[in-house]
Design an enzyme around this catalytic site. Structure first.
Site, mmCIF file in Angstrom:
data_model
loop_
_atom_site.group_PDB
_atom_site.id
_atom_site.type_symbol
_atom_site.label_atom_id
_atom_site.label_comp_id
_atom_site.label_asym_id
_atom_site.label_seq_id
_atom_site.Cartn_x
_atom_site.Cartn_y
_atom_site.Cartn_z
ATOM 1 N N HIS A 225 102.858 27.778 55.582
ATOM 2 C CA HIS A 225 103.928 27.145 56.366
ATOM 3 C C HIS A 225 104.715 28.277 57.029
ATOM 4 C CE1 HIS A 225 106.832 24.230 57.583
ATOM 5 N NE2 HIS A 225 107.353 23.851 56.427
ATOM 6 N N HIS A 265 96.496 24.182 62.746
ATOM 7 C CA HIS A 265 97.646 23.316 62.492
ATOM 8 C C HIS A 265 97.163 21.957 62.019
ATOM 9 C CE1 HIS A 265 101.472 21.273 63.010
ATOM 10 N NE2 HIS A 265 101.991 22.470 62.958
ATOM 11 N N ASP A 316 103.950 30.403 64.697
ATOM 12 C CA ASP A 316 104.142 31.651 63.963
ATOM 13 C C ASP A 316 103.398 32.828 64.586
ATOM 14 O OD1 ASP A 316 105.840 30.633 61.965
ATOM 15 O OD2 ASP A 316 104.130 29.700 60.985
HETATM 16 N N1 CMC Z 1 91.952 30.799 59.915
HETATM 17 C C1 CMC Z 1 90.666 30.544 59.667
HETATM 18 N N2 CMC Z 1 90.209 29.302 59.431
HETATM 19 C C2 CMC Z 1 91.074 28.303 59.443
HETATM 20 C C3 CMC Z 1 92.430 28.494 59.724
HETATM 21 C C4 CMC Z 1 92.856 29.817 59.964
HETATM 22 N N3 CMC Z 1 94.120 30.072 60.225
HETATM 23 N N4 CMC Z 1 93.059 27.316 59.714
HETATM 24 C C5 CMC Z 1 92.141 26.403 59.422
HETATM 25 N N5 CMC Z 1 90.955 26.995 59.271
HETATM 26 C C6 CMC Z 1 89.683 26.342 58.985
HETATM 27 C C7 CMC Z 1 89.554 26.098 57.498
HETATM 28 O O1 CMC Z 1 88.942 27.158 56.834
HETATM 29 C C8 CMC Z 1 88.700 24.853 57.485
HETATM 30 O O2 CMC Z 1 87.374 25.216 57.748
HETATM 31 P P1 CMC Z 1 86.172 24.510 56.965
HETATM 32 O O3 CMC Z 1 86.276 23.067 57.324
HETATM 33 O O4 CMC Z 1 84.981 25.210 57.481
HETATM 34 O O5 CMC Z 1 86.450 24.762 55.508
HETATM 35 C C9 CMC Z 1 89.200 24.079 58.699
HETATM 36 O O6 CMC Z 1 89.711 25.060 59.577
HETATM 37 C C10 CMC Z 1 90.284 23.059 58.369
HETATM 38 O O7 CMC Z 1 91.319 23.723 57.616
HETATM 39 P P2 CMC Z 1 92.301 22.995 56.646
HETATM 40 O O8 CMC Z 1 92.937 23.993 55.750
HETATM 41 O O9 CMC Z 1 91.643 21.823 55.987
HETATM 42 O O10 CMC Z 1 93.344 22.414 57.693
HETATM 43 P P3 CMC Z 1 94.788 21.985 57.322
HETATM 44 O O11 CMC Z 1 95.203 20.976 58.306
HETATM 45 O O12 CMC Z 1 94.892 21.626 55.906
HETATM 46 O O13 CMC Z 1 95.574 23.369 57.490
HETATM 47 C C11 CMC Z 1 97.013 25.054 58.107
HETATM 48 C C12 CMC Z 1 96.562 23.624 58.385
HETATM 49 C C13 CMC Z 1 98.170 25.374 59.022
HETATM 50 C C14 CMC Z 1 97.449 25.178 56.645
HETATM 51 C C15 CMC Z 1 95.831 26.021 58.364
HETATM 52 O O14 CMC Z 1 95.440 25.935 59.707
HETATM 53 C C16 CMC Z 1 96.163 27.459 57.999
HETATM 54 O O15 CMC Z 1 96.001 27.840 56.831
HETATM 55 N N6 CMC Z 1 96.643 28.270 58.966
HETATM 56 C C17 CMC Z 1 97.081 29.630 58.688
HETATM 57 C C18 CMC Z 1 98.514 29.602 58.176
HETATM 58 C C19 CMC Z 1 99.499 29.320 59.269
HETATM 59 O O16 CMC Z 1 99.424 29.889 60.359
HETATM 60 N N7 CMC Z 1 100.466 28.462 58.961
HETATM 61 C C20 CMC Z 1 101.538 28.103 59.904
HETATM 62 C C21 CMC Z 1 101.456 26.671 60.319
HETATM 63 S S1 CMC Z 1 102.434 26.236 61.760
HETATM 64 C C22 CMC Z 1 104.061 26.638 61.449
HETATM 65 C C23 CMC Z 1 104.615 25.955 60.264
HETATM 66 O O17 CMC Z 1 104.725 24.739 60.203
HETATM 67 O O18 CMC Z 1 104.995 26.657 59.344
#
Ligand code: CMC
Length: 380
Positions: A225, A265, A316
Site C-alpha cells: 500500500h 493496482h 507511488d
Molecule cells: N510487480 C510484478 N508483478 C506484479 C506486480 C508488481 N508490482 N503487481 C502485480 N503483479 C503480478 C502478480 O505477481 C500476479 O501475477 P501472477 O498472476 O502471475 O501470479 C498478478 O500481477 C496479479 O497480482 P495480485 O497481487 O494478485 O494483484 P492485486 O490486485 O492483489 O495486487 C498490488 C495489487 C498493488 C498489491 C500489486 O500490484 C503490488 O504488489 N504492487 C506493488 C506494490 C505497490 O506498488 N503498491 C502500491 C499500490 S497503489 C498506492 C496505494 O494504494 O498505496
C-alpha cells in the site's frame, strides 16, 4: 467456496462492494479518479489541498469565506501537546517512521478531552485537529532525529508551505509549495483502499477517531500500500549506486518473480491518473534542472514492466522521484502520504458515522473439525 448465505468467498475482497460512499470514485478501465464529482486532473490543476479537504468533509468546494474559516481552524489546531513532542524525543533511532507516526497519532488521542465524544460536531473538531497536527508530528520527528529542535509553523501560510517550512527551517519557493500541494491533493482520497477500509472497520465499532486513524496508518505502512513509495526510491537509488542499467535491473527482478514496487493496482487496468500527473511533474522538474536521471530511470523501468508484465505504474511510482527531487528523505515519503490521506480517512469516518452499521464479514472456515481435547500429559 460458498458461505452460509450461499455467496462466494472473494480472495482479497476484490471487486466486493462493501458500502456506499459519496467521497471518491475510481474508474479502473478508463483510469479516472473523481472526488465528489470533480475529476482529479481538474482538482490537481485548480484547487489547493485545503479546498479539497473542505470538499471531502462538506460535499462542495468552499467559497472564499468558508476556505478562510477552515484555514483559521487548521491554524488554531496545529500546536502539538508537549507530551507528544516528548514521545517523539524518546523514540528509538531504529523506529520505522510510520510506526512513530502511528504512535504519535494514537498519543494525540490521550491528550484530547474530546477523544471519546461522539457527536458530529466533536468528530469534526477532531478531524481538524488530526489533520492540522499530522504534518507537525512528521516535521518535528524528522528534525528531532537529526538533532534539531521542532519549528513552530508560520501563521498565514498553506499546509504545504508550512510542512516544508517546519521540516527544513526555510521557506519553500513557490514551485516547491505548488508541487507539494498537488501531491497532497492527489493522495487525499482513493475509494475503499486498504487503509480507508481499516479506518471504517474500526469506526464501525463506534471506536474513536484516533483509534481509527492510528489503525489506518498501520495499514498504509505496508509495502503493498503506501509503503511502496519508499521502496520505489530505494530501487532507484540502488540502481544508481550500482551503476546498473535500469532495464537489466528490473528484468532481473521480474525473472526472480519479485514485485516491482510502484506497479500494478487492484482497481486500475490502465495508468493510474495520479501517476500520469506526477510523471509530467517529474519530467518538468527534471528538464527545469537539467538533471533527468531519475526521470530517465523511471521511464526505462516503466517501459520494461509494461512490455514484460503489462503492468502500469501507480501513484507511488512517480511520487517517489517527485519527493526525492524536492529534497525529501525517502523515509518520510509514506508519512507524507498519511498526512494527505488523513483528509480522506477522517472524511470516511464522518460519513461512516452518519449511517453506521458494524462492518463484520465472515471467514470460510477451512480448518480441522470434530477434534476432542486430549489431557496435556498425553499430548505428544
Ligand atoms: N510487480 C510484478 N508483478 C506484479 C506486480 C508488481 N508490482 N503487481 C502485480 N503483479 C503480478 C502478480 O505477481 C500476479 O501475477 P501472477 O498472476 O502471475 O501470479 C498478478 O500481477 C496479479 O497480482 P495480485 O497481487 O494478485 O494483484 P492485486 O490486485 O492483489 O495486487 C498490488 C495489487 C498493488 C498489491 C500489486 O500490484 C503490488 O504488489 N504492487 C506493488 C506494490 C505497490 O506498488 N503498491 C502500491 C499500490 S497503489 C498506492 C496505494 O494504494 O498505496
Amino acid at each position: 467456496m460458498a458461505n452460509k448465505n450461499g455467496s462466494e468467498k472473494v480472495r482479497g475482497l476484490e471487486g466486493v462492494i462493501a458500502l456506499s460512499s459519496e467521497l471518491s470514485s475510481i474508474d479502473g478501465e478508463e483510469g479516472k479518479l473523481v472526488y465528489r464529482g470533480y475529476d482529479i486532473y481538474d482538482l490537481a490543476e485548480n484547487a489547493s489541498f485545503e479546498e479539497v479537504v473542505y470538499l471531502l468533509w462538506n460535499g462542495d468546494l468552499p467559497n472564499q469565506g468558508e476556505l478562510d474559516a477552515l484555514k483559521r481552524d487548521l491554524r488554531a489546531a496545529r500546536e502539538l501537546p508537549e507530551p507528544v513532542i516528548d514521545i517523539l524525543r524518546k523514540v528509538p533511532d531504529t523506529a520505522h517512521p510510520m510506526a512513530v507516526l502511528r504512535t504519535a497519532v494514537s498519543a494525540l488521542g490521550l491528550y484530547d478531552d474530546e477523544a471519546d465524544a461522539d457527536t458530529p460536531e466533536a468528530n469534526r473538531r477532531k478531524a481538524t485537529r488530526l489533520l492540522a497536527r499530522t504534518p507537525a508530528i512528521i516535521a518535528a520527528y524528522a528534525r528531532l532525529r537529526d538533532g534539531k529542535e521542532p519549528i513552530a509553523p508560520l501563521s498565514e501560510a498553506s499546509m504545504a508551505f508550512n510542512f516544508l517550512y517546519m521540516l527544513n527551517g526555510e521557506e519553500p519557493g513557490t514551485a516547491a509549495e505548488d508541487t507539494f500541494d498537488t501531491c497532497l491533493v492527489l493522495h487525499a482520497d482513493h475509494g475503499l483502499n486498504a487503509s480507508t477500509f481499516t479506518s471504517r472497520v474500526i469506526g464501525s465499532t463506534l471506536s474513536d477517531m484516533y483509534s481509527a486513524v492510528s489503525g489506518a496508518i498501520g495499514a498504509l505502512k505496508g509495502p503493498l500500500h503506501g509503503g511502496a513509495n519508499r521502496e520505489v526510491m530505494r530501487m532507484l537509488l540502488d540502481i544508481d549506486e550500482k551503476g546498473a542499467d535500469p532495464v537489466d535491473y528490473v528484468n532481473e527482478k521480474l525473472e526472480n518473480k519479485e514485485r516491482v514496487m510502484g506497479f500494478g493496482h487492484r482497481v486500475y487496468r490502465t495508468m493510474d491518473p495520479r501517476a500520469a500527473i506526477l510523471r509530467d511533474r517529474v519530467k518538468a522538474l527534471s528538464e527545469e534542472r537539467g538533471a533527468t536521471k531519475w526521470y530517465d530511470y523511471s521511464m526505462a523501468i516503466l517501459n520494461t514492466v509494461k512490455s514484460e508484465k503489462g503492468l502500469d505504474p501507480n501513484v507511488d511510482f512517480f511520487s517517489a522521484s517527485t519527493y526525492y527531487m524536492m529534497g525529501l528523505d525517502p523515509d518520510l515519503f509514506t508519512p507524507i502520504f498519511a498526512l494527505s490521506r488523513s483528509a480522506g480517512w477522517t472524511a470516511h469516518l464522518l460519513e461512516q458515522w452518519e449511517d453506521n452499521r458494524l462492518i463484520r464479514p465472515r471467514a470460510a472456515y477451512v480448518g480441522k473439525t470434530g477434534r476432542t481435547v486430549t489431557p496435556i500429559s498425553e499430548r505428544a
